[in-house]
Design a protein around this motif. Structure first.
Motif, mmCIF file in Angstrom:
data_model
loop_
_atom_site.group_PDB
_atom_site.id
_atom_site.type_symbol
_atom_site.label_atom_id
_atom_site.label_comp_id
_atom_site.label_asym_id
_atom_site.label_seq_id
_atom_site.Cartn_x
_atom_site.Cartn_y
_atom_site.Cartn_z
ATOM 1 N N THR A 1 -26.869 45.936 -59.366
ATOM 2 C CA THR A 1 -25.394 46.195 -58.640
ATOM 3 C C THR A 1 -24.894 44.958 -58.011
ATOM 4 O OG1 THR A 1 -26.798 46.524 -56.664
ATOM 5 C CG2 THR A 1 -26.211 48.655 -57.815
ATOM 6 N N ASP B 1 -22.770 41.391 -57.655
ATOM 7 C CA ASP B 1 -21.341 41.256 -57.971
ATOM 8 C C ASP B 1 -21.126 40.037 -58.894
ATOM 9 O OD1 ASP B 1 -18.817 40.003 -57.834
ATOM 10 O OD2 ASP B 1 -18.875 40.303 -55.719
ATOM 11 N N GLU C 1 -19.131 37.871 -59.937
ATOM 12 C CA GLU C 1 -18.479 36.944 -59.263
ATOM 13 C C GLU C 1 -19.406 36.138 -58.651
ATOM 14 O OE1 GLU C 1 -15.742 35.831 -60.588
ATOM 15 O OE2 GLU C 1 -14.965 34.453 -59.204
ATOM 16 N N ARG D 1 -21.932 34.280 -60.860
ATOM 17 C CA ARG D 1 -21.370 33.157 -61.380
ATOM 18 C C ARG D 1 -20.910 31.883 -60.679
ATOM 19 N NH1 ARG D 1 -16.622 30.687 -62.045
ATOM 20 N NH2 ARG D 1 -14.999 32.128 -60.891
ATOM 21 N N LEU D 2 -20.474 32.133 -59.250
ATOM 22 C CA LEU D 2 -20.098 31.228 -58.316
ATOM 23 C C LEU D 2 -21.555 30.530 -57.994
ATOM 24 C CD1 LEU D 2 -17.355 32.696 -56.340
ATOM 25 C CD2 LEU D 2 -17.153 30.645 -57.528
ATOM 26 N N ASN E 1 -22.090 26.376 -59.020
ATOM 27 C CA ASN E 1 -22.305 25.409 -58.033
ATOM 28 C C ASN E 1 -23.586 25.057 -57.450
ATOM 29 O OD1 ASN E 1 -19.094 25.116 -57.366
ATOM 30 N ND2 ASN E 1 -19.380 27.378 -57.289
ATOM 31 N N ASN F 1 -19.792 44.850 -47.322
ATOM 32 C CA ASN F 1 -19.210 44.496 -48.635
ATOM 33 C C ASN F 1 -18.508 43.407 -48.367
ATOM 34 O OD1 ASN F 1 -18.716 44.466 -51.232
ATOM 35 N ND2 ASN F 1 -17.230 46.300 -51.006
ATOM 36 N N GLN G 1 -15.960 39.952 -49.792
ATOM 37 C CA GLN G 1 -15.422 38.953 -51.136
ATOM 38 C C GLN G 1 -16.494 37.781 -51.461
ATOM 39 O OE1 GLN G 1 -13.079 40.079 -53.015
ATOM 40 N NE2 GLN G 1 -10.995 40.690 -51.978
ATOM 41 N N PRO G 2 -16.509 37.135 -52.135
ATOM 42 C CA PRO G 2 -17.379 35.812 -52.429
ATOM 43 C C PRO G 2 -16.630 34.846 -51.185
ATOM 44 C CG PRO G 2 -16.622 36.621 -54.570
ATOM 45 C CD PRO G 2 -15.852 37.438 -53.536
ATOM 46 N N THR G 3 -15.611 35.112 -50.738
ATOM 47 C CA THR G 3 -14.948 34.088 -49.646
ATOM 48 C C THR G 3 -15.742 34.603 -48.419
ATOM 49 O OG1 THR G 3 -13.367 35.530 -49.264
ATOM 50 C CG2 THR G 3 -12.799 33.936 -50.692
ATOM 51 N N PHE H 1 -25.657 29.678 -49.639
ATOM 52 C CA PHE H 1 -24.183 29.356 -50.426
ATOM 53 C C PHE H 1 -23.021 30.225 -50.081
ATOM 54 C CE2 PHE H 1 -21.553 30.253 -53.873
ATOM 55 C CZ PHE H 1 -21.212 28.725 -54.456
ATOM 56 N N ARG I 1 -21.774 29.244 -46.395
ATOM 57 C CA ARG I 1 -20.950 28.124 -46.665
ATOM 58 C C ARG I 1 -19.374 28.508 -47.330
ATOM 59 N NH1 ARG I 1 -22.678 24.086 -50.682
ATOM 60 N NH2 ARG I 1 -21.154 22.779 -50.039
ATOM 61 N N MET I 2 -19.568 29.473 -48.190
ATOM 62 C CA MET I 2 -18.157 29.996 -48.593
ATOM 63 C C MET I 2 -17.334 30.588 -47.355
ATOM 64 S SD MET I 2 -17.848 29.496 -51.964
ATOM 65 C CE MET I 2 -16.836 30.976 -52.684
ATOM 66 N N MET J 1 -16.282 24.140 -54.837
ATOM 67 C CA MET J 1 -16.342 25.737 -55.105
ATOM 68 C C MET J 1 -15.209 26.383 -55.462
ATOM 69 S SD MET J 1 -18.749 26.640 -51.979
ATOM 70 C CE MET J 1 -19.910 25.783 -51.392
ATOM 71 N N ARG K 1 -10.609 42.216 -57.682
ATOM 72 C CA ARG K 1 -11.744 43.266 -57.549
ATOM 73 C C ARG K 1 -11.190 44.469 -58.495
ATOM 74 N NH1 ARG K 1 -16.302 41.210 -55.752
ATOM 75 N NH2 ARG K 1 -15.261 39.535 -56.833
ATOM 76 N N GLN L 1 -20.579 50.795 -60.221
ATOM 77 C CA GLN L 1 -20.603 49.944 -58.733
ATOM 78 C C GLN L 1 -21.584 50.821 -57.944
ATOM 79 O OE1 GLN L 1 -17.181 48.604 -56.998
ATOM 80 N NE2 GLN L 1 -18.013 49.124 -54.819
#
Lengths: 492, 492
Positions: free
Chosen positions: A107, A109, A111, A114-115, A119, A433, A435-437, A479, A482-483, B1, B8, B254
């Motif tokens: 499950t 994410d 993205e 990958r990030l 990094n 949930n 976002q990568p941010t 990580f 920090r994002m 980064m 999404r 998901q």
């Protein structure tokens, strides 16, 4: 039909936010408030102050630490770190990605995966920039973490089947240069860094709830400081880094029945889901809530990996050289929570787990009887294993050759690894949930303005106990902490 | 980064509600709107009109039916129904409860389980009151459902270890008096009942979203009727009975990675999560989203239950006489999705599943080789099984005596039951979190005023694929549909 159902259990309920209009006065005002000082909170706060924004980090304990400070401090880095190179390992972002996309779980994410991989070298540099040192050494043993100040270990399933076929195995667990556990050391470096940069740390400050303005934007928190509930304003946003919920028994029972069977929750007192519940209270979606790590540390000693983990039916069901959490997950899911480690006189050693030795016998036949196993099953398992082990292979479960030797030195002992008979450590891998941010997504699919989350309070990098590696929690939490810090510092 | 994560996937996003203030005119106004006409929606609407309130039931297809109409129509009743008594079975509420509390799964709501069992006889009477007939006969074979118009079957794990030790096994699957599948018949009786009572059924009407007033209360829906989007007002509330989300591939991937491996989604086109997403759009919490039924129908013929289900390692891992869904769940979780049914010449029969016969051999040694299994494993499994089967026992996995016979009539055949090689049917068991009254709970723990849910759109009675029994979906969906109908009819 009954018309009045019994009231629900309130321990699992989300925390209702306070309305901005109800706030009379402010204890303080900052660009960013970070709730909880574990590695995610520390990382977020450092990025905020480095971006020139003011930050307050609120910690309920007497000092920062959280679950990180209780841990060994391993961080999952790859792609060719200085330490990997010095130790003679060749890694690449692609190779790291090939492993981590599976290790993060089904499950995950993509993205975030990958990030994290792309990094990783930059993230290693971040830790060095706050004074965390790593020795350029490889610790060549199958351990949970190096007892020395050595750095690099195989901390996951890289060398174990089937992961060993998905990517070139290289070690990526990096323990800071510190004998024994190094989690506390990482936090101390963060405390020092924040002090030097002018971040404000307020310990013994328990955040009670979020403050929401009339548009639904999160604009601050109510915290208990020195016995008083005070309101603190966050101009740009609030970052929830409060940890998971393993210490909240009612939440674990409701959301994660497998973890509810485990007897040794790993976390600090703060891992009670408070941040997840605060986020839910303003509409945040909690996902992946059934997942978590379960582990019983049946090795070291390394000899135990050469033993056989068998079910009550006397069957093997997993290669014993997997990451201990993966073996444990298999005990729960494939063997219904009951399993024994069978070792002979050569492979037995004292283990940390303090397992009950439930039988010692001169023959496998006798052992089988002592364990109440159906006749002939364990005997077959041993005969077959030893037959192939003479040639150094395990065609049934593909344990790596170095751990495959015939088990033929009596007496044979059975250590009870069962969920109700031994230490089963556990922590949660579900949460808000994001976002990568770090922006928290509401159950309505919209970003909840002013609210960020990272670490175990969120559903982060690593989402599956059966795929997990040591270092992915501190790695992913720092990580994405920090994002979140960078995002909130740049917010309006 | 990287600063800009990819957008999404929007297919999984909740549906944004419409604001009441934006509505200019109403297509109609009813006390209650029921969205979706499967068994849950029909049951809810009947209770609403019986309570004297006006109801509109909106169905997107040309006629009511939903997943129920595609099913065999088995309903799980107990506690001593007329049929159970006539067939000579003694059941009680306590005995039914002792079984169902396990069969509903580890994340079940104990209050829903209790209500379902305590009111089972009354619920049976409800079906009779709408003209659904049940014959007073027991169909004494291990089938998925009776091909005749007979009624009572063992539809779950009652007789299988370990359930057989938790409660006195009695059959509780009640199929209506109808040859073949009876799901459509149940719906037709509901359509007729509603027609007679004056409930309004509007087919070919696809609900797009909910309408919310300024306080957050749900006050109606926007539906597409004859090509136009129209607003319809609900004075007392809206009941979402839209089914699960198995037809929404993105949601399944998901939330439910195990189900995503299955190739045969069970449901109507409407089982696309639309109601769950509408509920989430107004803050509803979706829970248990990882769970679902997975099943490959390897029996009938009953002879197949006498065969052995083995992993790629040649091991058995479950008693083959469990409910087919439980065996299938074990194939997924205990054997990583790969398994074979091994039968001999006496036990083999034509099955519905149309399984690929991947090997036929005169000896188990040859079969083992043909299947690429590690040498000696399947051979041991057979030798051991046959040894004990001669005495009619299965001490390893406790298959019931009636299914245990030596498998010693060559040739031996292997049918491939693997998830990627055979039909694996699946549907979801997660959805909106509801009170037993059907009231939808928000992620903030509060009741969402004006919103109710039942059936697969909610997390209902039965929450675990490995514990499931046929009849628990229609049974639970209709029961809690009725609860929702009664509640909303009595609402302000």
């Amino acid at each position: 039909m009954a018309e009045n159902p019994a009231p629900r259990d309130h321990n699992v309920l989300p925390s209702e936010p306070r309305a901005l209009a109800s706030i009379d006065s402010w204890w303080g005002e900052f660009d960013v408030i970070v709730v909880g000082f574990g590695v995610a909170g520390g990382a977020a706060a450092i990025e905020v102050v480095r971006a020139g924004a003011s930050t307050l980090i609120l910690e309920r304990a007497t000092r920062g630490g959280g679950a990180t400070a209780l841990s060994e401090g391993t961080i999952y880095f790859g792609g060719g770190t200085r330490v990997q190179k010095a130790a003679g390992f060749e890694d690449s972002i692609e190779n790291m990605h090939a492993h981590v996309k599976g290790a993060a779980g089904p499950t995950a994410d993509p993205e975030k995966v990958r990030l994290y991989c792309e990094n990783s070298l930059e993230h290693f540099a971040f830790f060095e920039s706050i004074g965390v040192e790593f020795k350029d050494t490889y610790y060549d043993e199958k351990v949970i973490f190096p007892p020395t100040d050595d750095c690099l270990i195989y901390s996951g399933n890289e060398q174990a089947y089937p992961f060993s076929e998905e990517a070139v195995p290289v070690p990526r667990g990096h323990k800071p240069k510190k004998e024994g556990s190094a989690g506390g050391y990482i936090i101390e470096q963060m405390i020092e860094t924040l002090g030097a940069l002018g971040g404000t740390i307020q310990n013994e400050s328990r955040v009670q709830t979020l403050i929401e303005d009339e548009t639904g934007r999160v604009v601050g928190v109510v915290a208990q400081i020195e016995g008083n509930d005070v309101a603190i304003r966050a101009r740009r946003g609030v970052v929830l880094t409060t940890g998971g919920f393993i210490m909240n028994r009612a939440m674990v029972e409701q959301f994660a029945p497998d973890l509810a069977r485990c007897n040794y929750p790993i976390g600090s007192d703060g891992c009670d889901g408070s941040g997840i519940r605060m986020g839910m209270g303003v509409g945040g979606a909690a996902i992946n809530m059934n997942e978590g790590l379960m582990t019983t540390p049946f090795f070291p000693p390394v000899g135990h990996i050469k033993g056989l983990v068998v079910s009550q039916q006397g069957q093997r069901f997993i290669n014993e050289d997997c990451y201990h959490g993966r073996v444990t997950d298999a005990i729960q899911k494939k063997a219904d929570g009951t399993a024994f480690l069978i070792v002979d006189d050569e492979t037995y050693g004292q283990s940390l787990g303090g397992y009950q030795m439930v039988a010692v016998e001169e023959t496998i036949e006798e052992l089988e009887r002592s364990l109440g196993m159906p006749q002939g099953q364990l005997v077959h398992t041993f005969a077959s294993y030893n037959h192939f082990a003479a040639a150094g292979v395990d065609p049934v479960f593909h344990k790596a050759e170095k751990y495959v030797t015939p088990l033929d030195h009596p007496p044979y002992a059975a250590l009870d690894l069962s969920v109700d008979k031994s230490i089963w450590a556990t922590f949660t891998l579900g949460g808000l949930n994001t976002q990568p941010t770090g922006e928290v997504l509401g159950v309505d699919g919209q970003i909840i303005r002013g609210l960020y989350a990272a670490g175990r309070a969120s559903a982060g990098l690593t989402r599956s106990g059966s795929h997990y590696a040591s270092g992915m929690s501190i790695g992913g939490s720092s990580f994405f902490g920090r994002m979140a810090g960078k995002s909130v510092a740049a917010a309006d």
